[in-house]
Scaffold this motif. Sequence first.
Motif, PDB file in Angstrom:
ATOM      1  N   LEU A   1       0.823  -1.197   0.000  1.00 52.40           N
ATOM      2  CA  LEU A   1       0.000   0.000   0.000  1.00 52.40           C
ATOM      3  C   LEU A   1       0.861   1.252   0.000  1.00 52.40           C
ATOM      4  O   LEU A   1       1.996   1.244   0.471  1.00 52.40           O
ATOM      5  N   SER A   2       0.289   2.343  -0.492  1.00 56.31           N
ATOM      6  CA  SER A   2       0.983   3.631  -0.499  1.00 56.31           C
ATOM      7  C   SER A   2       0.075   4.716   0.054  1.00 56.31           C
ATOM      8  O   SER A   2      -1.136   4.710  -0.176  1.00 56.31           O
ATOM      9  N   THR A   3       0.672   5.641   0.800  1.00 52.48           N
ATOM     10  CA  THR A   3      -0.030   6.846   1.253  1.00 52.48           C
ATOM     11  C   THR A   3       0.686   8.091   0.758  1.00 52.48           C
ATOM     12  O   THR A   3       0.638   9.149   1.390  1.00 52.48           O
ATOM     13  N   ALA A   4       1.385   7.992  -0.370  1.00 54.35           N
ATOM     14  CA  ALA A   4       2.259   9.062  -0.856  1.00 54.35           C
ATOM     15  C   ALA A   4       1.545  10.118  -1.686  1.00 54.35           C
ATOM     16  O   ALA A   4       2.136  10.710  -2.573  1.00 54.35           O
ATOM     17  N   LYS A   5       0.264  10.338  -1.411  1.00 51.90           N
ATOM     18  CA  LYS A   5      -0.459  11.453  -2.018  1.00 51.90           C
ATOM     19  C   LYS A   5      -1.136  12.241  -0.904  1.00 51.90           C
ATOM     20  O   LYS A   5      -1.402  11.714   0.174  1.00 51.90           O
ATOM     21  N   ASN A   6      -1.428  13.505  -1.189  1.00 51.72           N
ATOM     22  CA  ASN A   6      -2.015  14.357  -0.156  1.00 51.72           C
ATOM     23  C   ASN A   6      -3.336  13.826   0.375  1.00 51.72           C
ATOM     24  O   ASN A   6      -3.645  13.964   1.561  1.00 51.72           O
ATOM     25  N   GLU A   7      -4.140  13.225  -0.493  1.00 48.39           N
ATOM     26  CA  GLU A   7      -5.458  12.739  -0.069  1.00 48.39           C
ATOM     27  C   GLU A   7      -5.395  11.388   0.626  1.00 48.39           C
ATOM     28  O   GLU A   7      -6.426  10.860   1.055  1.00 48.39           O
ATOM     29  N   LEU A   8      -4.185  10.810   0.751  1.00 42.84           N
ATOM     30  CA  LEU A   8      -4.008   9.518   1.398  1.00 42.84           C
ATOM     31  C   LEU A   8      -3.320   9.683   2.744  1.00 42.84           C
ATOM     32  O   LEU A   8      -2.556  10.616   2.949  1.00 42.84           O
ATOM     33  N   GLY A   9      -3.596   8.756   3.661  1.00 43.22           N
ATOM     34  CA  GLY A   9      -2.992   8.812   4.986  1.00 43.22           C
ATOM     35  C   GLY A   9      -4.034   8.555   6.059  1.00 43.22           C
ATOM     36  O   GLY A   9      -5.074   7.920   5.816  1.00 43.22           O
ATOM     37  N   VAL A  10      -3.785   9.059   7.247  1.00 40.12           N
ATOM     38  CA  VAL A  10      -4.675   8.819   8.382  1.00 40.12           C
ATOM     39  C   VAL A  10      -5.940   9.665   8.238  1.00 40.12           C
ATOM     40  O   VAL A  10      -5.871  10.885   8.074  1.00 40.12           O
ATOM     41  N   VAL A  11      -7.102   9.004   8.301  1.00 41.28           N
ATOM     42  CA  VAL A  11      -8.380   9.713   8.231  1.00 41.28           C
ATOM     43  C   VAL A  11      -9.075   9.752   9.594  1.00 41.28           C
ATOM     44  O   VAL A  11      -9.959  10.586   9.819  1.00 41.28           O
ATOM     45  N   SER A  12      -8.683   8.854  10.493  1.00 41.89           N
ATOM     46  CA  SER A  12      -9.263   8.848  11.832  1.00 41.89           C
ATOM     47  C   SER A  12      -8.272   8.222  12.800  1.00 41.89           C
ATOM     48  O   SER A  12      -7.652   7.205  12.483  1.00 41.89           O
ATOM     49  N   ALA A  13      -8.133   8.833  13.972  1.00 39.41           N
ATOM     50  CA  ALA A  13      -7.203   8.323  14.980  1.00 39.41           C
ATOM     51  C   ALA A  13      -7.678   8.730  16.356  1.00 39.41           C
ATOM     52  O   ALA A  13      -8.257   9.807  16.540  1.00 39.41           O
TER      53      ALA A  13
ATOM     54  N   ALA B   1     -10.119   9.834  22.770  1.00 38.53           N
ATOM     55  CA  ALA B   1     -11.005  10.686  21.980  1.00 38.53           C
ATOM     56  C   ALA B   1     -10.535  10.721  20.530  1.00 38.53           C
ATOM     57  O   ALA B   1      -9.339  10.636  20.233  1.00 38.53           O
ATOM     58  N   THR B   2     -11.494  10.860  19.613  1.00 38.35           N
ATOM     59  CA  THR B   2     -11.155  10.979  18.194  1.00 38.35           C
ATOM     60  C   THR B   2     -10.528  12.338  17.942  1.00 38.35           C
ATOM     61  O   THR B   2     -11.101  13.382  18.269  1.00 38.35           O
ATOM     62  N   MET B   3      -9.340  12.333  17.374  1.00 41.69           N
ATOM     63  CA  MET B   3      -8.592  13.573  17.186  1.00 41.69           C
ATOM     64  C   MET B   3      -9.037  14.335  15.949  1.00 41.69           C
ATOM     65  O   MET B   3      -9.671  13.781  15.044  1.00 41.69           O
ATOM     66  N   VAL B   4      -8.656  15.605  15.919  1.00 42.64           N
ATOM     67  CA  VAL B   4      -9.001  16.500  14.821  1.00 42.64           C
ATOM     68  C   VAL B   4      -7.718  16.894  14.088  1.00 42.64           C
ATOM     69  O   VAL B   4      -6.733  17.292  14.729  1.00 42.64           O
TER      70      VAL B   4
ATOM     71  N   CYS C   1      -6.024  16.244  20.153  1.00 42.85           N
ATOM     72  CA  CYS C   1      -7.097  15.737  20.999  1.00 42.85           C
ATOM     73  C   CYS C   1      -8.017  16.897  21.360  1.00 42.85           C
ATOM     74  O   CYS C   1      -7.556  17.908  21.899  1.00 42.85           O
ATOM     75  N   PRO C   2      -9.313  16.804  21.099  1.00 45.78           N
ATOM     76  CA  PRO C   2     -10.220  17.924  21.377  1.00 45.78           C
ATOM     77  C   PRO C   2     -10.487  18.131  22.865  1.00 45.78           C
ATOM     78  O   PRO C   2     -10.973  19.197  23.258  1.00 45.78           O
ATOM     79  N   LEU C   3     -10.152  17.148  23.689  1.00 44.22           N
ATOM     80  CA  LEU C   3     -10.429  17.261  25.117  1.00 44.22           C
ATOM     81  C   LEU C   3      -9.238  17.761  25.920  1.00 44.22           C
ATOM     82  O   LEU C   3      -9.391  18.507  26.880  1.00 44.22           O
ATOM     83  N   THR C   4      -8.039  17.349  25.537  1.00 47.03           N
ATOM     84  CA  THR C   4      -6.847  17.757  26.283  1.00 47.03           C
ATOM     85  C   THR C   4      -6.006  18.787  25.551  1.00 47.03           C
ATOM     86  O   THR C   4      -5.156  19.429  26.154  1.00 47.03           O
ATOM     87  N   GLY C   5      -6.207  18.900  24.224  1.00 50.38           N
ATOM     88  CA  GLY C   5      -5.393  19.810  23.435  1.00 50.38           C
ATOM     89  C   GLY C   5      -4.051  19.236  23.039  1.00 50.38           C
ATOM     90  O   GLY C   5      -3.257  19.914  22.379  1.00 50.38           O
ATOM     91  N   GLN C   6      -3.767  17.995  23.437  1.00 54.37           N
ATOM     92  CA  GLN C   6      -2.476  17.394  23.124  1.00 54.37           C
ATOM     93  C   GLN C   6      -2.352  17.140  21.630  1.00 54.37           C
ATOM     94  O   GLN C   6      -3.284  16.679  20.975  1.00 54.37           O
ATOM     95  N   ILE C   7      -1.146  17.443  21.106  1.00 49.97           N
ATOM     96  CA  ILE C   7      -0.844  17.264  19.686  1.00 49.97           C
ATOM     97  C   ILE C   7      -0.117  15.933  19.485  1.00 49.97           C
ATOM     98  O   ILE C   7       0.798  15.596  20.228  1.00 49.97           O
ATOM     99  N   GLU C   8      -0.531  15.188  18.472  1.00 50.56           N
ATOM    100  CA  GLU C   8       0.166  13.962  18.087  1.00 50.56           C
ATOM    101  C   GLU C   8       0.477  14.022  16.601  1.00 50.56           C
ATOM    102  O   GLU C   8      -0.302  14.566  15.814  1.00 50.56           O
TER     103      GLU C   8
END
Length: 224
Positions: A167-179, A196-199, A208-215
């Motif tokens: 598989l490849s995620t080497a385009k802008n529209e590919l990659g993580v959609v939910s985490a 929590a589901t991140m934004v 994370c919308p609840l803690t503000g932590q960046i991943e």
Amino acid sequence: MEEEKEAVMVTPGEVLGRTSDVKAGRGAYAALHNDTVYASLTGFRRTLPPAPDSSDQYIICNLQRPTIEVTGHKAHGPVPQPGSVVIARVTKVMARTASADIMCVGSKSVREKFSGIISIYDSYFDDRQQDVRATEIDKVEMHLCFHPGDIVRAHVLSLGDARAYFLSTAKNELGVVSAESIAVCASMLYILCLGATMVPVSWTEMQCPLTGQIEQRKVAKAAS
């Protein structure tokens, strides 16, 4: 046109022949890098003789190639093919690869288990440098792109060994959609793991919308 039926069971990735001898039909595909025809699903192999009026670029000495295909039972759902866009859940992240279970092909859910591998570099294809990002190749770290449990949108490059698709995620529209966030929220008397589901906040970060932590993630560009 008569069919030559062969009671031979094949599995994904099994060699069916050379492109100089047979054409790939349903349930099969031709790999251009080694001129080989492979099965793309589990089922029975059968060979269809060429039609008398068919045009074939491999005609040699007035001989036309038969078509080889693999047919399964009616319960078979969609099967990933080279070129398909799939939705997969990441199951394991290592230094240079991430493993995933394919959940959907396009908009349809699969009925069988299909595994996929996303790698930074892939030696099977000399013209492709990496499968995670289209830029900044030397800076890619898999654990900063994906975590187990992430849902990713990916492009199927080819069918590899042991039923694992490349598989490849080497385009802008590919990659993580939910985490889901790994952030932990501390309260007065207890600690609660949120999950929590991140934004997405950038193409490399989710929050994370609840803690503000960046991943960090390899984020898929949202459809406009």
